[in-house]
Scaffold this motif. Structure first.
Motif, PDB file in Angstrom:
ATOM      1  N   ARG A 198       6.790  -2.104   1.422  1.00 53.69           N
ATOM      2  CA  ARG A 198       6.643  -3.528   1.102  1.00 53.69           C
ATOM      3  C   ARG A 198       5.172  -3.911   1.010  1.00 53.69           C
ATOM      4  NH1 ARG A 198       7.482  -7.808  -1.723  1.00 53.69           N
ATOM      5  NH2 ARG A 198       7.093  -9.767  -0.636  1.00 53.69           N
ATOM      6  N   LEU A 199       4.358  -3.430   1.928  1.00 54.77           N
ATOM      7  CA  LEU A 199       2.919  -3.701   1.885  1.00 54.77           C
ATOM      8  C   LEU A 199       2.310  -3.123   0.616  1.00 54.77           C
ATOM      9  CD1 LEU A 199       0.167  -4.522   3.070  1.00 54.77           C
ATOM     10  CD2 LEU A 199       0.166  -2.354   4.334  1.00 54.77           C
ATOM     11  N   VAL A 200       2.663  -1.881   0.298  1.00 59.02           N
ATOM     12  CA  VAL A 200       2.114  -1.224  -0.884  1.00 59.02           C
ATOM     13  C   VAL A 200       2.552  -1.944  -2.158  1.00 59.02           C
ATOM     14  CG1 VAL A 200       2.009   0.919  -2.201  1.00 59.02           C
ATOM     15  CG2 VAL A 200       2.041   1.002   0.294  1.00 59.02           C
ATOM     16  N   GLU A 201       3.803  -2.386  -2.201  1.00 59.02           N
ATOM     17  CA  GLU A 201       4.295  -3.084  -3.396  1.00 59.02           C
ATOM     18  C   GLU A 201       3.443  -4.310  -3.716  1.00 59.02           C
ATOM     19  OE1 GLU A 201       8.243  -5.505  -5.016  1.00 59.02           O
ATOM     20  OE2 GLU A 201       8.321  -4.464  -3.075  1.00 59.02           O
ATOM     21  N   ILE A 202       3.083  -5.075  -2.696  1.00 57.32           N
ATOM     22  CA  ILE A 202       2.279  -6.276  -2.908  1.00 57.32           C
ATOM     23  C   ILE A 202       0.892  -5.899  -3.444  1.00 57.32           C
ATOM     24  CG2 ILE A 202       1.150  -8.203  -1.723  1.00 57.32           C
ATOM     25  CD1 ILE A 202       3.623  -8.286   0.134  1.00 57.32           C
ATOM     26  N   LEU A 203       0.299  -4.851  -2.882  1.00 58.79           N
ATOM     27  CA  LEU A 203      -1.011  -4.399  -3.352  1.00 58.79           C
ATOM     28  C   LEU A 203      -0.918  -3.826  -4.764  1.00 58.79           C
ATOM     29  CD1 LEU A 203      -2.097  -2.703  -0.007  1.00 58.79           C
ATOM     30  CD2 LEU A 203      -3.107  -4.773  -0.988  1.00 58.79           C
ATOM     31  N   ALA A 204       0.140  -3.044  -5.027  1.00 60.53           N
ATOM     32  CA  ALA A 204       0.327  -2.461  -6.351  1.00 60.53           C
ATOM     33  C   ALA A 204       0.574  -3.549  -7.402  1.00 60.53           C
ATOM     34  CB  ALA A 204       1.492  -1.473  -6.327  1.00 60.53           C
ATOM     35  N   GLN A 205       1.312  -4.570  -7.028  1.00 65.59           N
ATOM     36  CA  GLN A 205       1.556  -5.681  -7.949  1.00 65.59           C
ATOM     37  C   GLN A 205       0.254  -6.392  -8.278  1.00 65.59           C
ATOM     38  OE1 GLN A 205       4.761  -6.466  -9.302  1.00 65.59           O
ATOM     39  NE2 GLN A 205       3.372  -7.551 -10.680  1.00 65.59           N
ATOM     40  N   GLN A 206      -0.625  -6.478  -7.278  1.00 65.69           N
ATOM     41  CA  GLN A 206      -1.938  -7.101  -7.499  1.00 65.69           C
ATOM     42  C   GLN A 206      -2.780  -6.254  -8.460  1.00 65.69           C
ATOM     43  OE1 GLN A 206      -2.651 -10.034  -6.548  1.00 65.69           O
ATOM     44  NE2 GLN A 206      -4.795 -10.312  -5.922  1.00 65.69           N
ATOM     45  N   ILE A 207      -2.715  -4.928  -8.307  1.00 64.51           N
ATOM     46  CA  ILE A 207      -3.421  -4.040  -9.232  1.00 64.51           C
ATOM     47  C   ILE A 207      -2.864  -4.214 -10.643  1.00 64.51           C
ATOM     48  CG2 ILE A 207      -3.751  -1.603  -9.856  1.00 64.51           C
ATOM     49  CD1 ILE A 207      -3.785  -0.987  -6.825  1.00 64.51           C
ATOM     50  N   LYS A 208      -1.548  -4.265 -10.757  1.00 65.70           N
ATOM     51  CA  LYS A 208      -0.903  -4.429 -12.064  1.00 65.70           C
ATOM     52  C   LYS A 208      -1.321  -5.755 -12.701  1.00 65.70           C
ATOM     53  CE  LYS A 208       3.726  -4.818 -14.130  1.00 65.70           C
ATOM     54  NZ  LYS A 208       5.185  -4.807 -13.813  1.00 65.70           N
ATOM     55  N   THR A 209      -1.304  -6.824 -11.930  1.00 63.57           N
ATOM     56  CA  THR A 209      -1.647  -8.149 -12.458  1.00 63.57           C
ATOM     57  C   THR A 209      -3.099  -8.205 -12.923  1.00 63.57           C
ATOM     58  OG1 THR A 209      -0.014  -9.220 -11.033  1.00 63.57           O
ATOM     59  CG2 THR A 209      -1.793 -10.615 -11.875  1.00 63.57           C
ATOM     60  N   GLN A 210      -3.989  -7.601 -12.148  1.00 61.21           N
ATOM     61  CA  GLN A 210      -5.413  -7.699 -12.468  1.00 61.21           C
ATOM     62  C   GLN A 210      -5.845  -6.788 -13.603  1.00 61.21           C
ATOM     63  OE1 GLN A 210      -8.236  -7.742  -9.186  1.00 61.21           O
ATOM     64  NE2 GLN A 210      -6.681  -8.511  -7.792  1.00 61.21           N
ATOM     65  N   TYR A 211      -5.160  -5.627 -13.755  1.00 59.96           N
ATOM     66  CA  TYR A 211      -5.697  -4.628 -14.679  1.00 59.96           C
ATOM     67  C   TYR A 211      -4.731  -4.152 -15.771  1.00 59.96           C
ATOM     68  CZ  TYR A 211      -9.019  -4.438 -10.853  1.00 59.96           C
ATOM     69  OH  TYR A 211      -9.930  -4.769  -9.870  1.00 59.96           O
ATOM     70  N   PHE A 212      -3.446  -4.521 -15.692  1.00 57.75           N
ATOM     71  CA  PHE A 212      -2.492  -3.993 -16.663  1.00 57.75           C
ATOM     72  C   PHE A 212      -1.716  -5.069 -17.412  1.00 57.75           C
ATOM     73  CE2 PHE A 212      -3.290  -0.533 -13.738  1.00 57.75           C
ATOM     74  CZ  PHE A 212      -3.379   0.574 -14.574  1.00 57.75           C
ATOM     75  N   ASN A 213      -1.985  -6.335 -17.121  1.00 57.58           N
ATOM     76  CA  ASN A 213      -1.276  -7.417 -17.825  1.00 57.58           C
ATOM     77  C   ASN A 213      -2.129  -7.979 -18.962  1.00 57.58           C
ATOM     78  OD1 ASN A 213       0.954  -7.166 -16.240  1.00 57.58           O
ATOM     79  ND2 ASN A 213       0.509  -8.931 -14.931  1.00 57.58           N
TER      80      ASN A 213
END
Length: 340
Positions: free
Chosen positions: A325-340
């Motif tokens: 769950r912790l990693v998902e939130i961080l990974a989602q942040q990476i996705k939002t900042q760099y892959f959207n």
């Protein structure tokens, strides 16, 4: 979005990244039991079970094409708080295993050349005695063309029912915007803009394991008669003079904190350790060992996640993992900042 996973264990980091939309194409660990579990949970990933020193990451990149991210947490004992007391052992990257794992992490980074990397370790990684290890991470990141943002985070502040502090370092290419850590979503008691911590009662109350246990393996070991006397959320310190116990049984701070430690249904769990013990908690508030399904939930793994091996092997796989769950939130942040 393709990632390569190293020091993968059972795949806690991968589970979080998968939930955020990333795909693990290659994973590496040297423990066969964990590799077997990983393969069952990620059947499309290639899993190499063996020393990371034997992995040719250039060949991995050639096989799978552009790799977006490298993720992993080098084994943490050389950087843990307990190493401060183990004076017969070296600390941090002065420890041979510590140097081998961290240096090979950055060899993988150099050979894969991904857009970002996710590096995880114990909170002790930022302690002054381990300054050389943190400096090594900074220097190698800089030399390979990455800028880093790092922070010690508490998993409970992101909705995980466990007080677990971890060092998280996110590196991105220098031409990319700085990574910004997500805002915490939970806090003790809640607030105007945060939810209250998720408690053990919130996630475990629908699990009923009130079965008789083997008398020779009862929780608490030779102190098993004391465990029922300890209030939920307390430990052996309940039986000390400093806490007002009339006939003290233990001296103050004479044992590890987890000795006879009992969960409270009104609070998150303490950190689930990798090793299972008869007298080291946390134990259930019903005075018994926790079951695999319970520590699985405390670590925020899905209920259908697969763990192979005997009981102690499954416990170790879960205890060694980073809460998904912790990693998902961080990974989602990476996705939002760099892959959207």
């Amino acid at each position: 979005m393709k990632i390569v996973s190293i020091f993968s264990g059972v795949g806690g980091i991968d589970c979080g990244f998968k939930s955020a939309g990333f795909d693990t194409v290659f994973a590496n660990d040297n423990w066969p039991v964990a590799c077997e579990s990983f393969g069952l949970n990620y059947p499309s990933a290639e899993v190499y079970c063996g020393s990371i020193a034997d992995v040719d990451f250039r060949a991995v990149k050639e096989k799978y094409g552009t790799i977006d991210g490298l993720v992993g947490g080098p084994p943490c004992p050389p950087f843990s708080k307990s190493r401060f007391y183990r004076t017969e052992k070296k600390r941090g990257i002065e420890d041979e295993a510590g140097f081998l794992t961290v240096s090979n992490y950055f060899r993988a980074l150099e050979e894969l050349d991904p857009r970002f990397f996710f590096f995880e370790n114990v909170a002790g990684f930022v302690f002054k005695p381990h300054a050389a290890a943190l400096e090594f991470v900074k220097e190698r990141s800089e030399a390979l063309g990455y800028k880093i943002t790092y922070k010690v985070v508490n998993a409970a502040n992101f909705g995980v029912p466990q007080l677990r502090q971890r060092f998280i370092c996110i590196g991105v290419k220098k031409d990319m915007p700085d990574f910004i850590f997500p805002q915490e979503t939970h806090c003790e008691g809640g607030s105007d803009d945060k939810l209250p911590w998720v408690t053990c009662g919130d996630i475990l109350n629908d699990i009923d394991f009130d079965l008789p246990e083997d008398e020779s393996k009862r929780a608490g070991s030779k102190h098993k008669e004391l465990l029922p006397l300890i209030p939920p959320g307390d430990n052996y310190l309940f039986f000390t003079a400093e806490r007002g116990y009339p006939n003290p049984i233990f001296k103050w701070r004479s044992r590890y904190w987890s000795f006879l430690l009992k969960l409270s249904p009104q609070k998150p769990s303490w950190t689930i350790q990798a090793s299972f013990s008869n007298n080291m908690g946390p134990f259930h508030w019903k005075n018994r060992f926790l079951r695999i399904q319970e520590i699985q939930r405390i670590q925020s793994f899905p209920d259908d996640y697969i763990f192979t091996g005997k009981f102690s092997d499954q416990w170790r796989q879960i205890g060694n993992a980073v809460p998904p769950r912790l990693v998902e939130i961080l990974a989602q942040q990476i996705k939002t900042q760099y892959f959207n």
